[in-house]
Design an enzyme around this catalytic site. Structure first.
Site, PDB file in Angstrom:
ATOM      1  N   ASP A 257      30.305  63.867  58.342  1.00  0.00           N
ATOM      2  CA  ASP A 257      29.272  63.225  57.525  1.00  0.00           C
ATOM      3  C   ASP A 257      27.904  63.826  57.821  1.00  0.00           C
ATOM      4  O   ASP A 257      27.119  64.109  56.915  1.00  0.00           O
ATOM      5  CB  ASP A 257      29.280  61.720  57.813  1.00  0.00           C
ATOM      6  CG  ASP A 257      28.238  60.972  57.004  1.00  0.00           C
ATOM      7  OD1 ASP A 257      28.263  61.071  55.770  1.00  0.00           O
ATOM      8  OD2 ASP A 257      27.402  60.283  57.609  1.00  0.00           O
ATOM      9  N   TYR A 364      51.399  66.221  54.841  1.00  0.00           N
ATOM     10  CA  TYR A 364      51.956  65.081  55.584  1.00  0.00           C
ATOM     11  C   TYR A 364      53.128  64.427  54.851  1.00  0.00           C
ATOM     12  O   TYR A 364      53.471  63.286  55.147  1.00  0.00           O
ATOM     13  CB  TYR A 364      50.858  64.038  55.833  1.00  0.00           C
ATOM     14  CG  TYR A 364      49.942  64.388  56.982  1.00  0.00           C
ATOM     15  CD1 TYR A 364      50.177  63.914  58.271  1.00  0.00           C
ATOM     16  CD2 TYR A 364      48.845  65.215  56.791  1.00  0.00           C
ATOM     17  CE1 TYR A 364      49.341  64.242  59.330  1.00  0.00           C
ATOM     18  CE2 TYR A 364      48.002  65.562  57.846  1.00  0.00           C
ATOM     19  CZ  TYR A 364      48.261  65.060  59.113  1.00  0.00           C
ATOM     20  OH  TYR A 364      47.437  65.397  60.166  1.00  0.00           O
ATOM     21  N   HIS A 760      26.794  50.894  52.343  1.00  0.00           N
ATOM     22  CA  HIS A 760      25.360  50.840  52.067  1.00  0.00           C
ATOM     23  C   HIS A 760      24.600  50.427  53.317  1.00  0.00           C
ATOM     24  O   HIS A 760      25.064  49.580  54.088  1.00  0.00           O
ATOM     25  CB  HIS A 760      25.063  49.845  50.940  1.00  0.00           C
ATOM     26  CG  HIS A 760      25.572  50.295  49.611  1.00  0.00           C
ATOM     27  ND1 HIS A 760      25.834  49.423  48.588  1.00  0.00           N
ATOM     28  CD2 HIS A 760      25.879  51.522  49.150  1.00  0.00           C
ATOM     29  CE1 HIS A 760      26.274  50.103  47.528  1.00  0.00           C
ATOM     30  NE2 HIS A 760      26.304  51.376  47.854  1.00  0.00           N
ATOM     31  N   PHE A 785      27.088  31.693  36.714  1.00  0.00           N
ATOM     32  CA  PHE A 785      28.529  31.851  36.496  1.00  0.00           C
ATOM     33  C   PHE A 785      29.078  32.788  37.589  1.00  0.00           C
ATOM     34  O   PHE A 785      28.776  33.985  37.595  1.00  0.00           O
ATOM     35  CB  PHE A 785      28.811  32.440  35.110  1.00  0.00           C
ATOM     36  CG  PHE A 785      28.421  31.524  33.981  1.00  0.00           C
ATOM     37  CD1 PHE A 785      29.307  30.564  33.498  1.00  0.00           C
ATOM     38  CD2 PHE A 785      27.152  31.604  33.402  1.00  0.00           C
ATOM     39  CE1 PHE A 785      28.955  29.716  32.454  1.00  0.00           C
ATOM     40  CE2 PHE A 785      26.787  30.764  32.371  1.00  0.00           C
ATOM     41  CZ  PHE A 785      27.676  29.816  31.898  1.00  0.00           C
ATOM     42  N   PRO A 787      32.500  34.198  39.491  1.00  0.00           N
ATOM     43  CA  PRO A 787      33.971  34.258  39.474  1.00  0.00           C
ATOM     44  C   PRO A 787      34.538  33.935  40.858  1.00  0.00           C
ATOM     45  O   PRO A 787      33.805  33.888  41.855  1.00  0.00           O
ATOM     46  CB  PRO A 787      34.255  35.708  39.086  1.00  0.00           C
ATOM     47  CG  PRO A 787      33.060  36.468  39.555  1.00  0.00           C
ATOM     48  CD  PRO A 787      31.889  35.536  39.433  1.00  0.00           C
ATOM     49  N   ARG A 788      35.845  33.731  40.935  1.00  0.00           N
ATOM     50  CA  ARG A 788      36.484  33.474  42.226  1.00  0.00           C
ATOM     51  C   ARG A 788      36.613  34.761  43.043  1.00  0.00           C
ATOM     52  O   ARG A 788      36.707  34.723  44.260  1.00  0.00           O
ATOM     53  CB  ARG A 788      37.859  32.840  42.031  1.00  0.00           C
ATOM     54  CG  ARG A 788      37.789  31.369  41.631  1.00  0.00           C
ATOM     55  CD  ARG A 788      39.150  30.772  41.461  1.00  0.00           C
ATOM     56  NE  ARG A 788      39.900  31.402  40.376  1.00  0.00           N
ATOM     57  CZ  ARG A 788      41.114  31.038  39.991  1.00  0.00           C
ATOM     58  NH1 ARG A 788      41.736  30.072  40.648  1.00  0.00           N
ATOM     59  NH2 ARG A 788      41.714  31.646  38.994  1.00  0.00           N
TER      60      ARG A 788
END
Length: 1101
Positions: A257, A364, A760, A785, A787-788
Site C-alpha cells: 500500500d 492456488y 475510510h 426512512f 432500512p433494516r
C-alpha cells in the site's frame, strides 16, 4: 487510515525529545521495554537505574484502564517486577470482549506522590479545532472527564498561551502549581500540533516539588503526516488493538500500500474463519462486512480488507495471492467461502484487476479445491463484462465453483447466496463488452424505459436560477463556522458551469467532455488545465466526433485571468501538493466550488482548508473523493464511471432524487440503485472518506432541501463522526421537510471484539454515539426512512418514491434519448472491438507488463540465472539463450574491441568533438560514423570471405592464390605493428579460449592454415583480431546448437558481427570523451607544420 494509535513507549520517547517547556520534566527517557524474548542481563546493562530505584510495570498494548484491571505493578523492586511478570508475560488475558496475549511491558521508575499531586490532561482534535481538557483530580478514579474536566477549544490556526490556560483550565488547580502546569500544558499543546497528534492523554500527570512526571500516556498520530514528520517521528510502529495479533501478511500488504498510488488494506480478524472477502472500495468493503455480520457470519468472518484506486494487475495479484494463501492453511468442515465483491467502479479497469485475481486463483487452484472453496463474484465498472468473463472462465477451466454476477444483481445479494439465505439464480446473459454507448441510444440495452417521472421544465428552470443562500438554521449546540458570507450557494453546478482541472488528468477530462456531449451541453465544461511541471501549451481532446484544444497553463494565475467564467476547480494534485494548490485557489474570488480528489492529506491541514473555505464562502468537496455529478449538467472528474454506466444509470438527464455519500464507489452504486428504483438522480455528491470532509452531509442535505427539483433525499452515512445527528435535529426543528432515506454503514463494528479501522480514514467510532447502530436508531426515531440493512436500501427508496408519484409530487415526463458518442480508439482496442495493422513489429523486448521481458525471458530471471552481458546480448540480438561459453566469448570480444588507443580515426574524432565542447552523444556519434570498410568493418568482411572460401571447398592455398590473382586483400589478415614474431595477445587469448571451449572450430582452423601461408611471405600478414573474431563467431553460430545453418548465415549477412565492434568500441569512445573532459582539454587546432599545403602553381604565383 489517518489517526493511528501509538504505543506508550513511542509517545513518551517523542514527548521527551521534542516538548519545549520551562517546567522541569523528570525521569526523561527512563523506561525499559520487556517482551518474552528480553535478555535481562542486557536490559540491566542498558538501564542501570532498574537496580537502584523502585519500579512500576504495566503492559504497553493499547489497553485502557489498566489500573482498574489489575494490570499495573506498583512500587516494586526488580525482583518484584520479575515475580509480577512471571504469571502474566506471554500469557492470555481478556479485556472486555477482546482476548489476547500480554507480550509487551513497560518498566518505569516509581514516583512517590500524593493524590493531590495527580492531574488529568487531554488534547483531542475536532473539526472546529483542538479541545484541551484539564482536571485537578487525575489518576485511576478520574471518572467521567467529559463531564468533570475544564474544557477549552483552541480554534484552527490559533495559539494556546499560558494566560488562557490559567484562566480557563486551571480554575481548581493549586495556586503553587499553576505556573508549572500552564507552562507544561502550553508546551504539550505545541508539541501535539508540531508532531501532528490527533489525541494525547496523560493520566495521571504528577507535579511534585521536584518537577513534572508523565506517568501514563495514550496517544494517536495522524499517519498521513508521515511525509512531514518523518525526520522527527523516525520509523513509528503502529501496534494492533489488543486482542488482535500483528500478522506478517498485514505488514506485507501495508508495505504494498505504501509503495502504490492505489489503496490496499488487510486486517485479519479470525484466520481460522470460513468467510473471506476480497472487496473493491473502502465503502463497499464495509457494506459487505455489515451484511455478513447481519446474516450471522460475524464469528466466521476471517478478514476485513479492501483494494481501490486502480491497482495494477500485478498489485492485485499480490493482494489476492496473500488472501488465498491465508485461507488455504486450515481446513473447515463446511468448506470455505470467498466473496470477491465491489461496487460499480468509477475509473478502475475491472478486467485488469480481475486478471490479477484470476492469476492468483490459477496458482492456488489445487489448495482451493482441497479446501472446498466456493467463490462468489459481483462487480461493475469500466470493462467489467470482460472481467466477469475471465472470472467465469477460470471457474470452468479449474473446476472451482465460481458464481459471477454484474450490475444487474444487488451489490450484497451474493452474501445471502454464499450463506444460504437466498437461492443462487441462473445467471442472465451479460454483454460481451463495455461498448453500449457505441450503439444507437434507442436500441441500446442501457437505454432507460420510454417514460420517466420528473418534470423537465421544473428541473431546467431550477438549473438557470440564480444561486441562493442556504438558511443558517443549524442545531444550536453545534459550533458555528466563521464565515465572511451569509452562506454558500444552493446551486453548485448548472449546464453552463465551467471548470479548471489541476493536474495532467487527460482521461478524467475526456470523460467529463464525453459526459457534457451526451448531456447535450452547448460547450465543454473544462475551460483549462493547470500543470506546473510543463510550459503553457494546448492539449487535444474529443468533443463528440470533433477534435478540440484545451489550454494547459503552468501558473494558476494565468488560467484564472484568461478564464474569468470558471467557478469550479477540480484538484487532482497529489497529497503533498493538494493543500498548497487548494489554498492558492481560494485566493481567486471567482472560484465557488473546489473538489479535492487526493487521499492522505493530514487532518490538521484539511481543517485549515475548511476554515479558509468558510471565510471565503467556498464549497469544498473532498478530500479523498471521486467528486460528484449533476445529471444533464456537470460531473467532477471520473464520477459516474464510463459512458456505458452513465447511460445505464440515466445520468445524462436529471431525475428527482438527490444523494450524498462518503464513498466514491458507493456513490456509483447509489446511481445504479436509484436509476433502477426511481426516475433517476438529480444530483449526487461523494463528500470523501476523511474524518473532516470539506463539506458535510448537512451542507448538501440543506442544499437539496432548498432545491425545488429535488423531491427526495438519500444519505449513505458511515460509522465515525456525528454529522448524521444534525439531520435528526434538522427534521425536529422543521428545517428539513423532504422525505429522507438514510443508512449508516459500519454496523458490524459493534460486533467485533477488537477495534477495526475500516477503509475510510473517518470510519472509526471514538464513542458510542459515533457507531453506525446508534446513528441508524437516532435517524429512525427522528422520522428518517431507515432500512433494516443495506440489502433493503433499494426497496425503501422505491417505496418512498412510489408514494411521491402516487401523491402527485413527481409528475411523469417523456424520456429524451441521448446523442451517440463514439468510443475512444485505445479503449475499443483494449476491449477487442477493433483491429488495425501495427506500424512497427518487435520480437526481442516487451516492456508493457509488470516487468521487462527480453525475448520471452523476464528480467528477474535474467539476473537470477546470472546471464551477464553476453547472455542479454544473445537474447536481444539472436532471440536465443546461448550456452555459457558463447556468452563468455561475446563478452571477451567486447573487451578486446573496447579500445585501441587515441590514434585510430574513431577515437580521434571523439576526442576532437569532446575538446570542441560537444556533448557525450555528439562526440560518440562522430567517432562511430568513422566505422566502415576501412575502420572496424573487417569483422563482417572477414567472416563472409572466409566462410565463402571454406563453404566452396577450395583449400587454403587455392584461396590465397585466387585472392592474389583477383588483386584483392584477404580481410582479417595483416597488422601494421604485430607479426608472427610479435604476436597480438588479444588474438592469442581469444584463440586459446575458442579452441578450449567451442565444440568445433572448422573455420578457425581454415583461417589459421591461411595464416601459415601468408606469414611465410611476410611476417606481419597474421590473422588479426578482426579476422579471428569473424571466423570464431561463425564457428559459434554454426556449431553451438542454437541456430540452424540458414539462421547462422543470415546473422552474418545482416551485420551482426559489425555490431560487436560498434558496441565494444563505444565503450572506448565514451572513455576518451570522459578522459578529455576530466583533463579539461581545450579546443583542438591542428598545427600548420603537420599539414602539406599543395596549391596550384599558377594560383600561388
Amino acid at each position: 487510515m489517518s489517526a493511528k494509535a501509538i504505543s506508550e513507549q513511542t509517545g513518551k520517547e517523542l514527548l521527551y525529545k521534542f516538548i519545549c517547556t520551562t517546567s522541569a520534566i523528570q525521569n526523561r527517557f527512563k523506561y525499559a521495554r520487556v517482551t518474552p524474548d528480553t535478555d535481562w542481563a542486557r536490559l540491566l546493562q542498558d538501564h542501570p537505574w532498574l537496580l537502584s530505584q523502585n519500579l512500576v510495570v504495566k503492559p504497553d498494548q493499547l489497553i485502557k484502564r489498566r489500573g482498574k484491571l489489575g494490570l499495573v505493578g506498583v512500587n516494586l523492586t526488580l525482583d518484584g517486577v520479575k515475580s509480577w511478570l512471571k504469571p502474566r508475560l506471554g500469557q492470555e488475558a481478556t479485556v472486555g470482549k477482546a482476548t489476547g496475549f500480554l507480550k509487551n511491558f513497560l518498566i518505569e521508575p516509581f514516583v512517590p506522590h500524593s493524590q493531590a499531586e495527580e492531574f488529568y490532561v487531554c488534547i483531542y482534535a475536532t473539526r472546529e479545532g483542538d479541545y484541551v481538557l484539564f482536571h485537578h483530580e487525575g489518576g485511576v478514579d478520574v471518572g467521567d472527564v467529559d463531564a468533570k474536566a475544564q474544557k477549552l477549544l483552541v480554534g484552527v490556526d490559533e495559539k494556546l498561551n499560558p494566560e488562557d490556560i490559567k484562566k480557563h483550565l486551571l480554575v481548581h488547580a493549586p495556586e503553587d502549581k499553576k505556573e508549572i502546569l500552564a507552562s507544561f500544558i502550553s508546551g504539550l499543546f505545541n508539541f501535539y500540533e508540531d508532531l501532528y497528534f490527533t489525541y494525547l492523554e496523560i493520566n495521571p500527570l504528577v507535579v511534585t516539588k521536584d518537577g513534572v512526571y508523565v506517568l501514563d500516556l495514550a496517544a494517536k498520530v495522524d499517519a498521513t503526516a508521515d511525509y512531514i514528520c518523518k525526520v522527527k517521528w523516525g520509523d513509528i510502529e503502529f501496534p494492533p488493538p489488543f486482542g488482535r495479533e500483528a500478522y506478517p501478511e498485514e505488514a506485507y500488504i501495508a508495505d504494498l500500500d505504501a509503495k502504490s498510488g492505489a489503496s490496499l488494506k488487510l486486517t485479519l480478524l479470525n484466520p481460522k474463519g470460513r468467510i473471506w472477502t476480497m472487496v473493491a472500495g473502502g465503502g463497499a468493503s464495509v457494506v459487505y462486512s455489515d451484511t455478513i455480520c447481519d446474516l450471522g457470519g460475524v464469528n466466521e468472518l476471517a478478514n476485513y480488507g479492501e483494494y481501490s484506486g486502480a491497482p495494477s494487475e500485478q498489485q492485485t495479484y499480490d493482494y489476492a495471492k496473500t488472501i488465498l494463501s491465508l485461507m488455504t492453511r486450515e481446513k473447515h468442515p463446511d468448506g470455505k467461502i470467498l466473496i470477491i465483491g465491489g461496487s460499480i467502479a468509477n475509473f478502475t479497469n475491472v478486467a485488469a484487476t480481475f486478471k490479477g485475481i484470476v492469476r492468483a486463483i490459477r496458482d492456488y487452484q489445487g489448495p482451493l479445491k482441497e479446501h472446498e472453496v466456493t467463490i462468489f463474484v459481483r462487480r461493475g465498472g469500466p470493462n467489467y463484462q470482460e472481467g466477469l468473463r475471465v472470472m467465469g472462465e477460470v471457474g470452468k477451466t479449474t473446476g472451482i465453483p465460481i458464481h459471477v454476477f454484474g450490475t444487474e444483481t444487488h451489490m450484497t445479494a451474493i452474501v445471502g447466496m454464499a450463506l444460504g439465505h437466498r437461492p443462487i439464480p441462473n445467471q442472465p446473459p451479460t454483454a460481451a463488452h463495455t461498448a453500449n454507448f457505441l450503439l444507437n441510444a434507442s436500441g441500446s440495452t442501457s437505454t432507460p424505459a420510454p417514460s420517466r417521472t420528473a418534470s423537465f421544465s421544473e428541473s431546467r428552470a431550477d438549473e438557470v436560477a440564480p444561486a441562493k443562500k442556504a438558511k443558517p438554521a443549524m442545531p444550536q449546540d453545534s459550533v458555528p463556522s466563521p464565515r465572511s458570507l451569509q452562506g454558500k450557494s444552493t446551486t453548485l453546478f448548472s449546464r453552463h458551469t465551467k471548470a479548471i482541472v489541476w493536474g495532467m488528468q487527460t482521461r478524467a477530462v475526456q470523460g467529463m467532455l464525453d459526459f457534457d456531449y451526451v448531456c447535450s451541453r452547448d460547450e465543454p465544461s473544462v475551460a483549462a488545465m493547470v500543470y506546473p511541471f510543463t510550459g503553457d501549451h494546448k492539449q487535444k481532446f474529443y468533443w463528440g466526433h470533433k477534435e478540440i484544444l484545451i489550454p494547459v497553463f503552468k501558473n494558476m494565475a494565468d488560467a484564472m485571468r484568461k478564464h474569468p467564467e470558471v467557478d469550479v476547480l477540480i484538484n487532482f494534485a497529489s497529497l503533498r501538493s493538494a493543500y498548497d494548490s487548494t489554498m492558492e485557489t481560494m485566493n481567486y474570488a471567482q472560484i465557488r466550488t473546489i473538489a479535492i480528489i487526493a487521499e492522505g492529506i493530514p487532518e490538521a491541514l484539511t481543517r485549515k482548508l475548511i476554515k479558509k473555505a468558510d471565510q471565503k464562502g467556498v464549497t469544498i468537496i473532498g478530500p479523498a473523493t471521486v467528486g460528484g455529478i449533476k445529471p444533464g449538467c456537470f460531473k467532477i472528474g471520473n464520477t459516474g464511471g464510463m459512458l456505458d454506466n452513465i447511460l445505464a444509470s440515466k445520468l445524462y438527464r436529471p431525475g428527482s432524487v438527490a444523494y450524498v455519500s462518503r464513498s466514491g464507489g458507493m456513490s456509483n452504486e447509489l446511481n445504479n440503485i436509484i436509476s433502477r428504483t426511481t426516475d433517476g438522480v438529480y444530483e449526487g455528491v461523494a463528500i470523501g472518506g476523511d474524518r473532516y470532509p470539506g463539506s458535510t452531509f448537512m451542507d448538501h442535505v440543506l442544499r437539496y432541501q432548498d432545491t425545488p427539483g429535488v423531491k427526495m433525499i438519500v444519505v449513505l452515512g458511515e460509522i465515525g463522526g456525528t454529522e448524521e445527528y444534525k439531520i435528526c435535529r434538522g427534521i425536529k426543528e422543521g428545517r428539513l421537510t423532504k422525505p429522507i432515506v438514510c443508512w449508516c454503514i459500519g454496523t458490524c463494528a459493534t460486533m467485533f471484539s477488537s477495534e477495526v479501522q475500516f477503509g475510510h480514514a473517518g470510519a472509526c467510532a471514538n464513542q458510542a454515539s459515533e457507531t453506525a447502530v446508534a446513528k441508524n436508531q437516532a435517524l429512525k426515531e427522528a422520522g428518517v426512512f431507515v432500512p433494516r440493512s443495506f440489502d433493503e436500501l433499494g426497496e425503501i427508496i422505491q417505496s418512498v418514491y412510489e408514494d411521491l408519484v402516487a401523491n402527485g409530487v413527481i409528475v411523469p415526463a417523456q424520456e429524451v434519448p441521448p446523442p451517440t458518442v463514439p468510443m475512444d480508439y485505445s479503449w475499443a482496442r483494449e476491449l477487442g472491438l477493433i483491429r488495425k495493422p501495427a506500424s512497427f513489429m518487435t520480437s526481442i523486448c516487451d516492456e508493457r507488463g509488470q516487468e521487462l521481458i527480453y525475448a520471452g525471458m523476464p528480467i528477474t530471471e535474467v539476473f537470477k540465472e546470472e546471464m551477464g552481458i553476453g547472455g542479454v546480448l544473445g537474447l536481444l540480438w539472436f532471440q536465443k539463450r546461448l550456452p555459457k561459453y558463447s556468452c563468455q566469448f561475446i563478452e571477451m570480444c567486447l573487451m578486446v574491441t573496447a579500445d585501441h588507443g587515441p590514434a585510430v580515426s574513431g577515437a580521434h574524432n571523439t576526442i576532437i568533438c569532446a575538446r570542441a565542447g560537444k556533448d557525450l552523444v555528439s562526440s560518440l556519434t562522430s567517432g562511430l560514423l568513422t566505422i566502415g570498410d576501412r575502420f572496424g568493418g573487417a569483422l563482417d568482411a572477414a567472416a563472409k570471405m572466409f566462410s565463402k572460401a571454406f563453404d566452396s571447398g577450395i583449400i587454403p592455398m587455392e584461396f590465397v592464390n585466387k585472392m592474389k590473382k583477383e588483386g584483392k586483400l584477404i580481410m582479417g589478415i595483416g597488422h601494421r605493428v604485430k607479426s608472427i614474431n610479435n604476436p597480438d595477445m588479444r588474438v592469442q587469448i581469444l584463440k586459446d579460449y575458442v579452441r578450449q571451449h567451442f565444440p568445433a572450430t572448422p573455420l578457425l582452423d581454415y583461417a589459421l592454415e591461411v595464416e601459415k601461408i601468408t606469414t611465410s611471405k611476410k611476417p606481419n600478414l597474421i590473422l588479426n583480431v578482426d579476422g579471428l573474431i569473424g571466423v570464431a563467431f561463425v564457428d559459434m553460430l554454426r556449431n553451438c546448437g542454437s541456430f540452424t545453418r540458414e539462421e547462422a548465415d543470415e546473422y552474418i549477412d545482416i551485420g551482426a558481427l559489425n555490431g560487436i565492434f560498434v558496441l565494444g568500441r563505444s565503450m572506448g569512445f565514451i572513455g576518451h570523451y570522459l578522459d578529455q573532459k576530466r583533463l579539461k582539454q581545450g579546443l583542438y587546432r591542428h598545427p600548420w607544420d603537420d599539414i602539406s599545403y599543395v596549391l596550384p602553381e599558377h594560383m600561388s604565383m
